[in-house]
Design a protein around this motif. Structure first.
Motif: not given
Lengths: 169, 408
Positions: B201-210, B268-280
């Motif tokens: 949850s810390d990392c989520d806050k640090l990155l997801s809306k960064n 979107q199939g972009d890097n941000y989606d890949r990141f989010s998919v892995r995170f979830e």
């Protein structure tokens, strides 16, 4: 689609092309002639009853000492129907070549390069057939059964990557 | 004479007319580049900093895995599979064992299936943590990298408690696993997960809306669902494009249909989606493990068949039949009847498949791995077309090539 269904569908879609069909360990398999390969593969991909849109794998098997010597094995999966099929082509050592499926699936490009690299099976009309895991100067095809496991390779001259980049073929 | 006297420096007019960005430049990046974690070479064609074409050269970590396996007995191949995707070795172990069991037409006991699910999911989390931590570090968020590595270490402690090793686990066997879970395992997992949820949850806050992170990841390395399927992408790369294909749901193995979990997808199939998919997926894996720990039955952890699994040590040292049985299985290997099988599991990077051919001797006739990141690397050129050089780093990080698996 049930097992019996897929074979009967294939039977009706490609009359006379299936040399052999069986189902073992949960994998449905058909064996076809290399002349029919491209039509069968593209039909399997495009036909809505099959819709094998995901090419899982292409690989070779070397049955050294038997005739025909090589088998090239295609594993297909359909994301629409969630079924799978294995397609095999048998090749003799003298004419170890078959048409490339790179025009059907983009991933076939690298997979076929690997089959060529490892078994020496050539793919006609392949856009870019060169070694992929081995280096250009490598002699032989390592996954063939007649390639000794402890075979040494000759030393390779240093190549200037600027004047002679081997990826330019 | 006039030419020899020409000034060495270009004139003002020449400087104004010459536009260096109009030149097409060829650049070879790698094979050992400090910003790519993995030995790989990119032959780039550049227009300024824009990538016109990217030819990927792999094979630098080729060790002949498939050839080596043909020389060994079936169970001797298990340590080799550890070295395929060394960020999630347990999944490789399990995949190989499952395919061999399919050739034998046997099913492992229920407790063994649960253990395999638990250990595979722990491995998936460690793999994702490695991928995300490294990707965040490369994008400049180095503290996230440290947090995630710390979190991964608590999971490696669990893996060590079960298998005795961090990476080279060799835990699965044809017909079961080597040994049972330690007695306080469930409690240790819950403690580790409580810790990990806080860190995530810390990392989520640090990155997801960064803002910086989103600018580096969003809209970069995009691939369409059609291209992704045509390139045979699977796993997080395919799911990021919105195709909900997961082998655990589509072709359940090892009892995955017992568990309740979601398949996260992107749009979107972009890097941000890949990141989010892995995170979830990390969160979903924790869900699966918790369900498995609640429902794990007691019972044997391997098949009780002297033709397949080793006898108890008491038998080996206590009587001649046990000793002979042990000797025959170790020296000659499990005799798998002639045949062929293809079975795949959901690896951390996508569909990990094994195609095994047996000729009835104690050794595999042919072992073929379908390495998921091989296809990611094949599609990398397509993803990077039109991107900048700096995008190579984030895209390569999100494809998460593991050299041991890609090059075998």
């Amino acid at each position: 689609m049930a097992e019996a269904d897929i074979f009967s569908h294939i039977e009706t879609a490609f009359p006379g092309t299936i040399q052999e069909q069986h189902s073992s360990h949960g994998n449905d398999t058909i064996v076809i002639d290399r002349g029919d390969l491209l039509t069968v593969l593209s039909q399997l991909k495009e036909h809505p009853d099959f819709a094998f849109n995901l090419l899982l794998d292409i690989t070779g098997v070397d049955f050294f000492g038997k005739e025909p010597r090589f088998e090239v094995v295609y594993h297909l999966h359909s994301l629409t129907h969630n079924h799978r099929l294995r397609v095999k082509v048998r090749l003799t050592e003298e004419s170890a070549e078959l048409p490339s499926a790179a025009s059907v699936w983009k991933s076939a490009n690298w997979l076929e390069r690997e089959v060529w690299d490892m078994f020496g099976i050539t793919f006609t009309d392949h856009p870019d057939l060169r070694r992929i895991l081995m280096y250009e100067e490598f002699r032989g095809h390592p996954l063939c059964k007649d390639y000794p496991v402890n075979k040494r390779q000759p030393l390779v001259e240093e190549r200037d990557p600027i004047t002679n980049p081997w990826h330019k073929g | 004479m006039a030419e020899a006297a020409a000034p060495l420096l270009p004139t003002q007019q020449e400087v104004a007319e010459h536009d260096p960005t109009s030149e097409i430049m060829e650049l070879q990046m790698g094979p050992s580049h400090p910003a790519t974690h993995g030995t790989i070479k990119f032959n780039l064609t550049l227009d300024g900093e824009k990538i016109l074409n990217c030819d990927v050269e792999i094979g630098y970590l080729h060790r002949g895995f498939e050839k080596m396996c043909e020389q060994r007995t079936w169970n001797h191949c298990i340590p080799y599979t550890d070295r395929l995707n060394y960020a999630s070795p347990l999944i490789n172990n399990v995949a190989f064992a499952i395919t061999a069991e399919q050739l034998l037409d046997v099913e492992v006991p229920e407790r063994c299936q649960y253990i395999r699910v638990i250990m595979s999911e722990i491995s998936r989390i460690t793999d994702h943590l490695t991928c995300l931590g490294m990707a965040a570090t490369e994008a400049g968020a180095i503290s996230v990298g440290f947090y995630l590595m710390e979190s991964r270490e608590t999971l490696y402690d669990l893996v060590t408690a079960v298998t005795g090793a961090r990476l080279t686990v060799s835990y699965a066997r044809v017909g079961g696993v080597t040994h049972d879970l330690p007695h306080n395992f469930a409690a240790r997992v819950r403690t580790a997960f409580a810790d990990m949820r806080r860190i995530l949850s810390d990392c989520d806050k640090l990155l997801s809306k960064n803002r910086i992170f989103i600018d580096r990841m969003s809209g970069v390395g995009t691939i369409s669902p059609e291209d992704a399927i045509s390139y045979s992408l699977t796993g997080p790369l395919l799911r990021a494009t919105g195709v909900p294909y997961d082998v655990r749901k589509a072709q359940p193995y090892s009892g995955y249909d017992r568990f309740d979990f979601d398949i996260p997808t992107g749009t979107q199939g972009d890097n941000y989606d890949r990141f989010s998919v892995r995170f979830e997926e990390i969160r979903q894996s924790m869900r699966i493990i918790e369900q498995a720990l609640d429902g794990i039955p007691s019972g044997p952890i391997r098949i009780d068949d002297p033709q397949i699994t080793l006898p108890e040590k008491k038998q080996v040292y206590g009587n001649i039949e046990g000793l002979m049985n042990h000797f025959k299985l170790v020296i000659e290997g499990v005799k798998i009847p002639p045949g062929e099988a293809f079975q795949s599991v959901e690896g951390a990077n996508g569909e990990l498949g094994f195609y095994l051919v047996s000729d009835g001797s104690g050794r595999p006739y042919r072992v073929r791995v379908r390495p998921p990141c091989f296809f990611g690397m094949a599609a990398l050129g397509e993803m990077l077309r039109g991107c900048l050089i700096s995008d190579i780093i984030t895209t390569f990080g999100m494809v998460n090539m593991i050299g041991g698996e890609c090059d075998r």
